[in-house]
Design a protein around this motif. Structure first.
Motif, PDB file in Angstrom:
ATOM      1  N   ARG A 254      30.635 -53.031  88.323  1.00 61.92           N
ATOM      2  CA  ARG A 254      29.691 -52.613  86.963  1.00 61.92           C
ATOM      3  C   ARG A 254      30.696 -51.129  86.735  1.00 61.92           C
ATOM      4  N   ALA A 255      30.713 -50.292  87.701  1.00 59.97           N
ATOM      5  CA  ALA A 255      31.193 -49.128  87.212  1.00 59.97           C
ATOM      6  C   ALA A 255      32.420 -49.047  86.652  1.00 59.97           C
ATOM      7  N   VAL A 256      33.214 -49.936  87.135  1.00 55.82           N
ATOM      8  CA  VAL A 256      34.827 -50.211  86.695  1.00 55.82           C
ATOM      9  C   VAL A 256      34.852 -50.616  85.208  1.00 55.82           C
ATOM     10  N   VAL A 257      33.935 -51.349  84.885  1.00 56.92           N
ATOM     11  CA  VAL A 257      33.722 -51.923  83.681  1.00 56.92           C
ATOM     12  C   VAL A 257      33.249 -50.866  82.667  1.00 56.92           C
ATOM     13  N   ARG A 258      32.376 -50.153  83.075  1.00 53.99           N
ATOM     14  CA  ARG A 258      31.832 -48.940  82.256  1.00 53.99           C
ATOM     15  C   ARG A 258      32.852 -47.999  82.209  1.00 53.99           C
ATOM     16  N   GLN A 259      33.680 -47.713  82.996  1.00 52.34           N
ATOM     17  CA  GLN A 259      34.780 -46.893  82.858  1.00 52.34           C
ATOM     18  C   GLN A 259      35.936 -47.375  81.862  1.00 52.34           C
ATOM     19  N   ALA A 260      36.132 -48.742  81.895  1.00 58.21           N
ATOM     20  CA  ALA A 260      37.123 -49.432  81.133  1.00 58.21           C
ATOM     21  C   ALA A 260      36.507 -49.076  79.465  1.00 58.21           C
ATOM     22  N   LEU A 261      35.358 -49.727  79.395  1.00 58.52           N
ATOM     23  CA  LEU A 261      34.519 -49.413  78.249  1.00 58.52           C
ATOM     24  C   LEU A 261      34.731 -48.023  77.488  1.00 58.52           C
ATOM     25  N   GLU A 262      34.475 -47.156  78.214  1.00 52.06           N
ATOM     26  CA  GLU A 262      34.839 -45.573  77.882  1.00 52.06           C
ATOM     27  C   GLU A 262      36.051 -45.104  77.521  1.00 52.06           C
ATOM     28  N   LEU A 263      36.972 -45.834  78.299  1.00 54.29           N
ATOM     29  CA  LEU A 263      38.419 -45.563  78.113  1.00 54.29           C
ATOM     30  C   LEU A 263      39.059 -45.976  76.941  1.00 54.29           C
ATOM     31  N   LEU A 264      38.703 -47.364  76.521  1.00 51.95           N
ATOM     32  CA  LEU A 264      39.243 -47.863  75.262  1.00 51.95           C
ATOM     33  C   LEU A 264      38.486 -47.386  73.935  1.00 51.95           C
ATOM     34  N   VAL A 265      37.413 -47.025  74.350  1.00 52.55           N
ATOM     35  CA  VAL A 265      36.575 -46.124  73.110  1.00 52.55           C
ATOM     36  C   VAL A 265      37.527 -44.905  72.858  1.00 52.55           C
ATOM     37  N   ASP A 266      37.708 -44.187  73.726  1.00 53.39           N
ATOM     38  CA  ASP A 266      38.537 -42.877  73.721  1.00 53.39           C
ATOM     39  C   ASP A 266      39.671 -43.125  72.969  1.00 53.39           C
ATOM     40  N   ASP A 267      40.454 -44.246  73.510  1.00 55.34           N
ATOM     41  CA  ASP A 267      41.714 -44.379  72.774  1.00 55.34           C
ATOM     42  C   ASP A 267      41.879 -45.345  71.360  1.00 55.34           C
ATOM     43  N   TYR A 268      40.860 -46.100  71.339  1.00 53.46           N
ATOM     44  CA  TYR A 268      41.015 -46.818  70.210  1.00 53.46           C
ATOM     45  C   TYR A 268      39.640 -46.828  69.113  1.00 53.46           C
ATOM     46  N   GLY A 269      38.641 -46.053  69.612  1.00 50.91           N
ATOM     47  CA  GLY A 269      37.615 -45.868  68.719  1.00 50.91           C
ATOM     48  C   GLY A 269      37.660 -45.334  67.463  1.00 50.91           C
ATOM     49  N   PRO A 270      36.920 -45.595  66.416  1.00 51.93           N
ATOM     50  CA  PRO A 270      35.796 -46.432  66.454  1.00 51.93           C
ATOM     51  C   PRO A 270      36.305 -47.826  66.418  1.00 51.93           C
ATOM     52  N   ILE A 271      35.474 -48.511  67.487  1.00 50.08           N
ATOM     53  CA  ILE A 271      36.005 -49.919  67.463  1.00 50.08           C
ATOM     54  C   ILE A 271      34.762 -50.970  67.748  1.00 50.08           C
ATOM     55  N   HIS A 272      34.632 -52.078  66.909  1.00 47.77           N
ATOM     56  CA  HIS A 272      33.506 -52.878  67.074  1.00 47.77           C
ATOM     57  C   HIS A 272      33.551 -53.618  68.292  1.00 47.77           C
ATOM     58  N   GLN A 273      32.062 -53.611  68.887  1.00 52.11           N
ATOM     59  CA  GLN A 273      31.609 -53.935  70.124  1.00 52.11           C
ATOM     60  C   GLN A 273      32.163 -55.403  70.697  1.00 52.11           C
ATOM     61  N   ASP A 274      32.619 -56.195  69.719  1.00 51.89           N
ATOM     62  CA  ASP A 274      33.011 -57.602  69.865  1.00 51.89           C
ATOM     63  C   ASP A 274      34.515 -57.350  70.302  1.00 51.89           C
ATOM     64  N   ASP A 275      35.171 -56.407  69.664  1.00 52.99           N
ATOM     65  CA  ASP A 275      36.793 -56.196  69.988  1.00 52.99           C
ATOM     66  C   ASP A 275      36.713 -55.341  71.163  1.00 52.99           C
ATOM     67  N   LEU A 276      35.786 -54.671  71.591  1.00 52.87           N
ATOM     68  CA  LEU A 276      35.783 -53.765  72.798  1.00 52.87           C
ATOM     69  C   LEU A 276      36.001 -54.657  73.891  1.00 52.87           C
ATOM     70  N   VAL A 277      34.746 -55.442  73.969  1.00 54.51           N
ATOM     71  CA  VAL A 277      34.404 -56.445  74.879  1.00 54.51           C
ATOM     72  C   VAL A 277      35.683 -57.209  75.210  1.00 54.51           C
ATOM     73  N   ARG A 278      36.434 -57.714  74.296  1.00 58.89           N
ATOM     74  CA  ARG A 278      37.805 -58.498  74.561  1.00 58.89           C
ATOM     75  C   ARG A 278      38.839 -57.627  75.103  1.00 58.89           C
ATOM     76  N   GLY A 279      38.627 -56.347  74.647  1.00 62.70           N
ATOM     77  CA  GLY A 279      39.750 -55.699  75.181  1.00 62.70           C
ATOM     78  C   GLY A 279      39.609 -55.157  76.670  1.00 62.70           C
ATOM     79  N   VAL A 280      38.467 -55.295  77.153  1.00 61.55           N
ATOM     80  CA  VAL A 280      37.861 -54.997  78.496  1.00 61.55           C
ATOM     81  C   VAL A 280      38.633 -56.089  79.303  1.00 61.55           C
TER      82      VAL A 280
END
Length: 434
Positions: A254-280
């Motif tokens: 769970r921690a790794v997934v949370r860090q992946a979510l944070e990383l993608l938002v840092d790099d590609y945000g603002p991003i819709h949550q559906d696209d974010l989940v697919r990115g993870v």
């Protein structure tokens, strides 16, 4: 507390922090050297992040040269219109790849409570060693290899295996180091055989004159103030295997997934949550996502260090959406209009109006916005979304309606480049550029 009395559970965090501390001085020198070539020696590299954060609605703060978080952002994030200068001449993007590994490791340490194992610390130290090798920081590399030896001895202390035998030797980066591309390389004819191809000569690019270099650096500086930049499709680095996220019963998963979510938002945000989940899921090698896996990752959105707005777009925690001042230009085929946050679209609204001295009527503005996406006729769904963006621009006081026509409150300020230089020369790092 000394190492001899430190609880074993705290050792991995200590090792990761130590690796970042060892690498930091050499990495700072490398960042300064590369950015001096890009924007000139009179601007500190931290000014790049300061300006980008201002455009992203992040409140001003101090920017320290030796802060690993800032250093890793520089080598992994897209730096506005400058792109990825630390990966130029390196088609494999090794520098940012190793930087991404360290960024995830650093984020783990920054969030107390996340489970970190010795293997994760070893991965971080190996990545730091690869970066040190890449930039030819020999003393730094020696210190990191000493730290790596200590971790291996600890990990294999209860076995008969030789902990210092290296199953994953460091890569040879001689073919991707930027300095090497400036030197003529001629194949040695004595090494050729009948089957080899004719000798090839790799020549250095023509040297720029002093005036050409100054012009290039001025252009790079100006790019830091651009509000319209090219959209970059999400291409996340692979950080794990599918089985790591298919069963998220463990705290570590769970921690790794949370860090992946944070990383993608840092790099590609603002991003819709559906696209974010697919990115993870792509970060773990998953191409086709099941409903169960999507639901499992989506559940971690609420626990990740990110903010989700009312439209379902994910932002960095410290970002203020109404102060976002960038628009990433793309076509409708690349990125549908409704996949863009209204708080990002409002900047396109402002820029389009700034180009029209007499302003635009509401229908004219919708048409002009659609044209920027290659759309000649804007249908209802997209028109409604663009109207939301127009309302956001009004609420952010970027535009106003007068006599039935929209106008930009203030066109882009051409003097901002001079202000950046003034702030840098005065040494006022971290202050907001006004």
């Amino acid at each position: 507390m000394t190492l001899t009395t430190m609880p074993e559970v705290d050792l991995p965090s200590y090792w990761i922090s130590s690796a970042l501390k060892i690498l930091s001085p050499a990495l700072d020198q490398h960042l300064a050297r590369v950015m001096a070539e890009e924007i000139g020696p009179d601007l500190e590299w931290t000014m790049v992040l300061s300006e980008l954060d201002r455009q992203k609605g992040v409140p001003p703060r101090a920017y320290e040269h030796t802060d690993p978080a800032l250093q890793l952002r520089m080598i992994t994030e897209r730096l506005g219109a400058l792109g990825h200068p630390f990966d130029r001449g390196n088609h494999r993007r090794l520098f940012s790849t190793y930087g991404q590994v360290l960024r995830l490791s650093r984020n783990l340490v920054a969030h107390p409570g996340d489970e970190i194992e010795p293997f994760h610390a070893l991965t971080a130290v190996n990545a730091a060693a690869e970066l040190a090798s890449y930039i030819r920081a020999e003393q730094t590399l020696t210190s990191l290899e000493q730290l790596r030896a200590k971790i291996l001895i600890f990990m294999y202390r209860d076995t008969k295996e030789n902990p210092l035998s290296d199953p994953h030797p460091r890569e040879d980066h001689s073919d991707v180091i930027a300095d090497d591309t400036r030197v003529d390389e001629v194949a040695d004819p004595t090494d050729a055989s009948e089957e080899t191809s004719p000798t090839t000569v790799k020549t250095a690019p023509p040297a720029q004159s002093s005036e050409e270099k100054k012009s290039s650096q001025l252009s790079a500086r100006t790019s830091l103030t651009q509000r319209i930049i090219a959209w970059e499709p999400m291409e996340p680095e692979l950080i794990g295997e599918r089985d790591q996220i298919e069963n998220m019963r463990t705290g570590r998963a769970r921690a790794v997934v949370r860090q992946a979510l944070e990383l993608l938002v840092d790099d590609y945000g603002p991003i819709h949550q559906d696209d974010l989940v697919r990115g993870v899921t792509r970060m773990f090698g998953v191409k086709r996502t099941s409903k169960k896996l999507t639901k499992s990752i989506s559940h971690q959105l609420q626990n990740a260090p990110i903010t989700i707005d009312d439209d379902g777009f994910c932002w960095k925690n410290d970002a203020e959406p109404r102060r976002w001042r960038l628009f990433r230009e793309s076509s409708q085929e690349q990125r549908p209009i409704k996949a863009i946050s209204p708080c990002e679209l409002m900047n396109l609204v402002d820029v389009v109006l700034a180009e029209q001295a007499s302003g635009l009527a509401p229908d004219e503005l919708i048409t002009a916005l659609g044209n920027r996406f290659g759309i000649q006729r804007v249908f209802t769904a997209n028109a409604d979304w663009l109207k939301r963006a127009i309302r956001c621009a009004q609420e952010a006081e970027l535009i106003h309606l007068s006599d039935g026509r929209y106008h930009s409150v203030q066109a882009m300020d051409p003097s901002r480049l001079g202000k950046i230089v003034q702030v840098a020369q005065a040494g006022q790092q971290g202050r907001e550029l006004r």
